[in-house]
Design a protein around this motif. Structure first.
Motif, PDB file in Angstrom:
ATOM      1  N   ILE A  78     178.165  15.564 -52.711  1.00 49.68           N
ATOM      2  CA  ILE A  78     177.991  15.872 -51.290  1.00 49.68           C
ATOM      3  C   ILE A  78     178.900  16.781 -50.466  1.00 49.68           C
ATOM      4  O   ILE A  78     178.545  17.819 -50.034  1.00 49.68           O
ATOM      5  N   TYR A  79     180.039  16.545 -50.844  1.00 50.80           N
ATOM      6  CA  TYR A  79     181.268  17.284 -50.209  1.00 50.80           C
ATOM      7  C   TYR A  79     181.205  18.782 -50.397  1.00 50.80           C
ATOM      8  O   TYR A  79     181.444  19.553 -49.519  1.00 50.80           O
ATOM      9  N   HIS A  80     180.552  19.138 -51.713  1.00 48.30           N
ATOM     10  CA  HIS A  80     180.301  20.620 -51.795  1.00 48.30           C
ATOM     11  C   HIS A  80     179.513  21.280 -50.724  1.00 48.30           C
ATOM     12  O   HIS A  80     179.784  22.485 -50.463  1.00 48.30           O
ATOM     13  N   HIS A  81     178.690  20.398 -49.956  1.00 45.36           N
ATOM     14  CA  HIS A  81     178.043  21.036 -48.873  1.00 45.36           C
ATOM     15  C   HIS A  81     178.396  20.787 -47.569  1.00 45.36           C
ATOM     16  O   HIS A  81     178.500  21.444 -46.686  1.00 45.36           O
ATOM     17  N   PHE A  82     178.776  19.442 -47.414  1.00 44.09           N
ATOM     18  CA  PHE A  82     179.031  18.735 -46.146  1.00 44.09           C
ATOM     19  C   PHE A  82     180.333  17.769 -46.311  1.00 44.09           C
ATOM     20  O   PHE A  82     180.401  16.926 -46.932  1.00 44.09           O
ATOM     21  N   ARG A  83     181.317  18.077 -45.422  1.00 43.36           N
ATOM     22  CA  ARG A  83     182.698  17.356 -45.628  1.00 43.36           C
ATOM     23  C   ARG A  83     182.438  15.937 -44.751  1.00 43.36           C
ATOM     24  O   ARG A  83     183.406  15.164 -45.209  1.00 43.36           O
ATOM     25  N   THR A  84     181.542  15.884 -43.547  1.00 46.04           N
ATOM     26  CA  THR A  84     181.550  14.763 -42.799  1.00 46.04           C
ATOM     27  C   THR A  84     180.177  14.559 -42.375  1.00 46.04           C
ATOM     28  O   THR A  84     179.479  15.459 -42.492  1.00 46.04           O
ATOM     29  N   ARG A  85     179.949  13.525 -41.704  1.00 43.76           N
ATOM     30  CA  ARG A  85     178.401  13.289 -41.356  1.00 43.76           C
ATOM     31  C   ARG A  85     178.324  14.233 -40.120  1.00 43.76           C
ATOM     32  O   ARG A  85     177.037  14.697 -40.069  1.00 43.76           O
ATOM     33  N   ASP A  86     179.311  14.531 -39.358  1.00 44.73           N
ATOM     34  CA  ASP A  86     178.993  15.451 -38.390  1.00 44.73           C
ATOM     35  C   ASP A  86     178.682  16.723 -38.787  1.00 44.73           C
ATOM     36  O   ASP A  86     177.856  17.510 -37.971  1.00 44.73           O
ATOM     37  N   GLU A  87     179.133  17.294 -39.933  1.00 48.16           N
ATOM     38  CA  GLU A  87     178.879  18.611 -40.381  1.00 48.16           C
ATOM     39  C   GLU A  87     177.287  18.630 -40.898  1.00 48.16           C
ATOM     40  O   GLU A  87     176.394  19.692 -40.428  1.00 48.16           O
ATOM     41  N   LEU A  88     176.824  17.561 -41.342  1.00 45.08           N
ATOM     42  CA  LEU A  88     175.605  17.370 -41.696  1.00 45.08           C
ATOM     43  C   LEU A  88     174.639  17.257 -40.442  1.00 45.08           C
ATOM     44  O   LEU A  88     173.552  18.087 -40.169  1.00 45.08           O
ATOM     45  N   LEU A  89     174.919  16.596 -39.403  1.00 41.61           N
ATOM     46  CA  LEU A  89     174.168  16.410 -38.094  1.00 41.61           C
ATOM     47  C   LEU A  89     174.369  17.828 -37.637  1.00 41.61           C
ATOM     48  O   LEU A  89     173.199  18.142 -36.996  1.00 41.61           O
TER      49      LEU A  89
END
Lengths: 188, 188
Positions: free
Chosen positions: A48-59
């Protein structure tokens, strides 16, 4: 695209966002961790880190297009002449957005994770403040502010309520009618 | 009271509830675990288990008095004659409750953990449904339902917004005024 073997069959950015939204619905945004998202997909966190490093980046990826739409509607409403026309313009567009995203928009009202993110994203907070100011501009002082707050969060929550088999256009029209009454706008 | 040594200096039920509410505010209900509550208090989980076995038991202890108040106001409103008087009675009491608990009530609007608990507590869900029916009774059909949903969650959220240094009575009056406009009630 990439030749890195770890990416073969890995999750697409879109799939990650879809799973995140499902978990946000079940557990709220504040109650969803990246770990829960990787568990749900049966993946390691590093996939997942490849796309998003934190929950906030996903949010951020989920909210960004919505905030952009709100920013565009705020800018359009601000070009109208007079507080009533400006508020009505925004109300119509906002009700349409809420009706079109009736499963998504209510997730973000009052969620502590969203409020915390808004605090760091001053550009987003400024959009929300301009939106409030447009709705509150119909009536001066405290009364206008309370009505604006009631309409802003009320429309978001009311859009997500269960009315059985209601189509999007009817929902939108009812939200506009209710919002106009609250704000004291005549419509048309 | 008890002679069990593990209880000496242990958390009181009240202290647990207060800490839980603080964490609910920061992380949403769905985002708060019993583990987080015991960590916050620097206690083992077993010290908490004495009072509450699950997060939902704690949530129940927080919500129970509020739901009881809503149940009492719904029952009182239902004795009034005519849909307008009934809706207005409930609106006034509900706005007063929201203004008096402006930090607490907004936590429960739309939180997935609260919605899940309401599903198991059919007695509570019945109270919320009667509340909705009273507000929706002013206007027939879908319009009445959408306005009722907007007022129910709008008042809860708008009560929690930041209006600077606003006293409770003024907030209550503004919420009542806004709710009356939305529902089409004349007031007085």
């Amino acid at each position: 695209m990439s030749s890195h073997p770890a990416e073969a069959g890995g999750p697409t950015r879109r799939r990650l966002i879809d799973v995140a939204v499902e978990l946000f619905k079940q557990h709220s945004v504040a109650g969803t961790s990246l770990q829960m998202i990787s568990d749900e997909l049966g993946l390691t966190k590093s996939a997942i880190y490849h796309h998003f490093r934190t929950r906030d980046e996903l949010l951020t990826a989920v909210m960004e297009p919505l905030i952009s739409e709100v920013a565009a509607m705020v800018a359009a409403a601000e070009t109208r002449r007079g507080p009533h026309a400006r508020a009505d313009h925004l109300l119509r567009d906002y009700a349409a957005l809420a009706a079109a995203n009736r499963e998504l928009i209510p997730l973000f009202t009052g969620d502590p994770a969203v409020i915390a993110l808004l605090r760091t994203r001053t550009d987003w907070a400024a959009v929300v403040e301009r939106q409030m100011a447009l709705l509150a501009g119909v009536a001066p002082g405290l009364g206008g502010q309370v009505k604006a707050a009631l309409v802003m969060s009320g429309i978001a929550s009311a859009a997500g309520a269960d009315y059985g088999d209601l189509d999007e256009a009817s929902l939108r029209e009812q939200l506009i009618a209710a919002g106009r009454r609250t704000l004291g706008l005549r419509g048309r």
